[in-house]
Design an enzyme around this catalytic site. Structure first.
Site, short mmCIF file in Angstrom:
data_model
loop_
_atom_site.label_atom_id
_atom_site.label_comp_id
_atom_site.label_asym_id
_atom_site.label_seq_id
_atom_site.Cartn_x
_atom_site.Cartn_y
_atom_site.Cartn_z
N SER A 202 5.23 11.56 29.24
CA SER A 202 3.80 11.44 29.26
C SER A 202 3.18 11.24 27.76
O SER A 202 3.99 11.30 26.69
CB SER A 202 3.17 12.55 29.98
OG SER A 202 3.48 13.57 28.97
N LYS A 203 1.77 11.17 27.87
CA LYS A 203 1.01 10.89 26.60
C LYS A 203 1.21 12.08 25.56
O LYS A 203 1.24 12.13 24.35
CB LYS A 203 -0.46 10.91 26.81
CG LYS A 203 -0.76 9.59 27.48
CD LYS A 203 -2.25 9.62 27.52
CE LYS A 203 -2.56 8.15 28.24
NZ LYS A 203 -3.91 8.30 28.90
N ARG A 204 1.56 13.42 26.23
CA ARG A 204 1.88 14.08 25.30
C ARG A 204 3.40 13.88 24.19
O ARG A 204 3.48 14.54 23.36
CB ARG A 204 2.70 15.48 26.10
CG ARG A 204 1.64 16.50 26.48
CD ARG A 204 2.22 17.68 27.19
NE ARG A 204 3.11 17.43 28.27
CZ ARG A 204 4.60 17.71 27.93
NH1 ARG A 204 4.82 18.32 26.88
NH2 ARG A 204 5.41 17.39 28.84
N GLY B 201 3.68 11.14 22.67
CA GLY B 201 3.33 10.07 21.98
C GLY B 201 3.21 8.93 22.62
O GLY B 201 2.38 8.95 23.91
#
Ligand code: GLU
Length: 485
Positions: free
Chosen positions: A245-247, A249
């Protein structure tokens, strides 16, 4: 295997194209191309209030960038509402679905209360039990109604091409809403209808949809329609083994384009996220991947997205490219960084190709050109701090200054003569060649490492090498004067 292979990519438009969705699209596309079948694009936009045509652009751009052409579509579910309503009506007519007048907010409250007291909650079919009079009353009051699919009490099993036998008890499945009160179908119904209407032979999608499959199978059966084959792809995890996920990167496909990744490298890397050709090949062009692609060799275990590996692979692709091709790929980035102007492409073509040849080994991504090779193009490159600490001092400056006339005297400015002149000067003055080479490199390129210095100096040109070196010598002298004053 069914005669005609027809697969689909069915994104819900979110204005964002996750690399995981790109991998799903890729596996569908590879499967279609391997079997000379069709790859169909279907936009599942029944849930989306905003205009989806714009949001789909990012997906179309991503597919186009990776070279995944589609054979049909994009079809938009929002434009096919009457088709779904027809199938819902068929279920209602056969008593396989029923109207539900319950207020969604009331149901939600009940559900939350049950969860709080750690009890299971499932819709209790209260609207199925309404008497004709009660139903007529609700109709008279024009209470909004949805259509629920009646889940028969049986077990559902199917053969997944990757996960093998999957079985689920229908009592664990709630009577699902298939048509909302505004006449718009929900995902499962629209998906089943379209998979049938579009003649989909294989549904290849991420494993997080596997819980939907029993519901969809029951819908196929209730509608008397033939079912497709199913293959649920492993998830893609981040380095910490949680779902990517966006966490973690960058997860949007197009951000990789912006970061200077090549589509070929991206396709190659994504193809290996869950699949392997069965031998030890890793670097494969798209045609080779198409030829080897097979659902049998998909590993059901989740795959980890390894950016370092992707970067390495991209570097390999860059290194393997012709200079012409590389220049073409680098061009928009070089323009963006102010390294070149449009007209340079004509005027400096052969020089540009030589720069490409010299630096290509050092580029992992196309954007690296600015860092790795800025000094070839412009004068505003930076000097490495550590290098200045080592070489920006009186003793070194004197060595370089002494050498400059020799550099000036070189007539045929080629790598061999520069090297000869450096070595001769070192020998005559009882120096090591590196005492000249290292500061010279720093003064001319701002860096302590890089491609061969003499080749680099040839491409930068004699005059620029001299003036860059003189500039540093003068700066040093000025600094000394200021100190003494
Ligand atoms: N619209 C669904 C999604 O974006 C597709 C599910 C499917 O492939 O059936 O996840």
């Amino acid at each position: 295997m069914k005669n005609e292979i027809r697969v689909r990519m069915a994104p819900s438009p979110t204005g964002f194209f996750h690399v995981g969705s790109a991998r799903t699209a890729l596996y569908n596309w590879l499967f279609a191309r391997h079997h000379k079948g069709k790859f169909i694009l279907r936009v599942e936009d029944t849930d989306v209030a905003r205009s989806s045509e714009k949001m789909i652009d990012v997906i179309l751009d991503g597919l186009t960038w990776l070279g995944m052409n589609w054979d049909e579509g994009p079809y938009f579910q929002s434009k096919r509402l009457d088709i779904y309503q027809k199938y819902v009506q068929q279920l209602l007519d056969n008593d396989l679905a029923y109207y539900c007048y319950c207020d969604p907010e009331d149901l939600e409250k009940e559900k939350q209360a049950a969860y709080k007291s750690k009890e299971d909650w499932q819709y209790d079919r209260r609207c199925l039990k309404l008497s004709p009079a009660e139903r007529a009353e609700k109709e008279k009051k024009k209470i909004p109604k949805v259509v629920r699919f009646f889940i028969p009490n049986q077990s559902v099993s199917f053969h997944d091409l990757i996960h093998h036998e999957i079985r689920r008890e229908a009592k664990d499945i709630e009577d699902l809403i298939i048509l909302r009160s505004n006449g718009v179908p929900t995902y499962n119904l629209a998906c089943v209808v379209d998979d049938y209407e579009m003649g989909i032979s294989h549904v290849i999608r991420a494993v997080d949809h596997i819980t939907n499959t029993p519901k969809q199978i029951l819908l196929f059966e209730a509608l008397g329609l033939p079912k497709p084959e199913y293959a649920h792809l492993p998830l893609i995890l981040g380095h910490d083994k949680s779902k990517l996920s966006k966490r973690h990167g960058a997860v949007s496909l197009m951000s990789y384009k912006e970061q200077g990744y090549l589509p070929g490298a991206m396709v190659n890397y994504l193809s290996l996220l869950g699949w392997s050709p069965g031998d030890d090949r890793e670097m494969m062009n798209t045609q080779e991947i198409i030829e080897s692609f097979d659902l049998n060799r998909i590993n059901p275990a989740n795959a980890v997205f390894d950016e370092t590996k992707l970067e390495w692979m991209n570097g390999q692709y860059i290194y393997g490219m012709s200079n012409e091709m590389l220049l073409q790929q680098l061009w928009p980035f070089m323009i963006e960084y102010g390294l070149v102007k449009e007209q340079d492409n004509e005027k400096k073509k052969s020089w540009l190709l030589r720069v490409c040849q010299l630096v290509k080994l050092r580029l992992k991504t196309l954007t690296d050109i600015n860092d790795v090779a800025r000094y070839f193009f412009v004068e505003d490159y930076e000097y490495e701090e550590d290098g200045l600490n080592k070489h920006f001092n009186a003793a070194t400056i004197r060595i370089v200054e002494d050498f400059l006339p020799k550099l000036e005297d070189i007539e045929e400015y080629i790598a061999l003569s520069i090297e000869e002149s450096v070595r001769n000067h070192a020998e005559t003055n009882k120096l090591k060649a590196r005492q000249i080479i290292h500061p010279l490199r720093l003064f001319i390129t701002g860096r302590q490492g890089g491609p061969g210095l003499f080749e680099t100096m040839v491409l930068i040109g004699k005059e620029r090498c001299l003036s860059r070196t003189r500039r540093l010598i003068n700066d040093f002298k000025k600094q000394q004067e200021e100190k003494t004053n």
